[in-house]
Design an enzyme around this catalytic site. Structure first.
Site, short mmCIF file in Angstrom:
data_model
loop_
_atom_site.label_atom_id
_atom_site.label_comp_id
_atom_site.label_asym_id
_atom_site.label_seq_id
_atom_site.Cartn_x
_atom_site.Cartn_y
_atom_site.Cartn_z
N GLU A 63 0.83 -1.21 0.00
CA GLU A 63 0.00 0.00 0.00
C GLU A 63 0.86 1.26 0.00
O GLU A 63 1.68 1.45 0.91
CB GLU A 63 -0.90 0.01 1.24
CG GLU A 63 -1.76 1.26 1.34
CD GLU A 63 -2.53 1.34 2.65
OE1 GLU A 63 -3.48 2.14 2.73
OE2 GLU A 63 -2.18 0.61 3.60
N GLU A 85 -11.87 3.08 6.06
CA GLU A 85 -10.73 3.45 6.90
C GLU A 85 -10.73 4.97 7.06
O GLU A 85 -9.86 5.67 6.54
CB GLU A 85 -9.42 2.96 6.29
CG GLU A 85 -8.27 3.05 7.29
CD GLU A 85 -6.94 2.62 6.70
OE1 GLU A 85 -6.39 1.61 7.17
OE2 GLU A 85 -6.44 3.29 5.78
#
Length: 256
Positions: free
Chosen positions: A143, A240
């Protein structure tokens, strides 16, 4: 139909960790994700998910001294043994939790280390992680994090992440594409999502600025959700974000 997972490291923080699974289920979530489960025995985490009736869809491999400011170690040449031992632990948790994805965080760029060595280390560690997950029919992810919120993060854009994924040559290694981080660093979200769709293993969302829930900032999430359905994204979308109010349950109106 899009599938949303509750990130239990951001939502329902007024509750103890193991109680957040049921809170997510009560809000209609069928999937959950979180940063790290390692403070709890794997069987206790698995039991919390089972009792709540939710699927654990993602968590991170151990990322060094998180409380001390580290943000991963996968690119650090002097931490290879630590990364691989940590990933072995993560893979064991994934088996217990029936979780198909583990995210690897590259870490902060160390001073005085050549770019090529950092890249080579990350590629080798990602290949190792992917091989471990292939043995249990899962994926390893990497990521990019934006370098405004995380100054000095080694991997902060999609293009270099995808280039390293290609170098690793593992079919079960994919990009974790966080729309919030990508908006900060790159923009052009719709085209980027469509172009890279085949290499995206997981999506995460938050609005910008503020990293709050969709609808609080500049990102046109209704358009992006329609676009994701149109281009055929079938994976999970992790919520998130930092709730703008309450513990998160009050901020779910955007889900319709």
């Amino acid at each position: 139909m899009l599938r949303f997972s509750a990130n239990l490291s951001f939502l329902f923080l007024d509750l103890p960790f193991l109680e957040r699974f049921a809170a997510a289920a009560a809000c209609g979530f069928k999937g959950v994700e979180f940063h790290f489960p390692y403070a709890f025995p794997a069987d206790e985490v698995a039991d919390a998910a089972r009792r709540a009736g939710v699927e654990v869809v993602l968590f991170n491999a151990p990322a060094g001294d998180w409380a001390g400011g580290e943000r991963g170690i996968a690119a650090l040449p002097d931490r290879v043994a630590e990364f691989r031992a940590g990933f072995d632990q993560a893979a064991a948790y994934a088996r217990a939790l029936h979780c198909p994805r583990i995210n690897c965080l590259a870490g902060l760029r160390p001073a005085g280390v050549a770019q090529a060595l950092l890249e080579d280390t990350l590629v080798a560690n990602l290949a190792y992680a992917a091989d471990q997950m292939a043995a249990q029919h899962g994926q390893a992810l990497v990521e990019p994090l934006n370098s405004r919120d995380t100054p000095g993060f080694f991997l902060d854009r999609s293009a270099p992440a995808l280039a390293l994924i290609a170098r690793a040559q593992r079919p079960n290694l994919a990009l974790q594409y966080d729309i919030y981080h990508a908006q900060v660093m790159e923009g052009d979200l719709a085209r980027s999502l469509q172009t890279h769709l085949a290499h995206i293993g997981h999506l995460q969302i938050a609005d910008n600025p503020g990293r709050h829930e969709p609808g609080t900032g500049e990102i046109n999430y209704p358009f992006l959700f329609r676009h994701l359905e149109h281009i055929g994204y079938t994976g999970w979308i992790g919520c998130e974000y930092v709730p703008s109010r309450g513990n998160g349950a009050e901020t779910l109106g955007w889900m319709g």
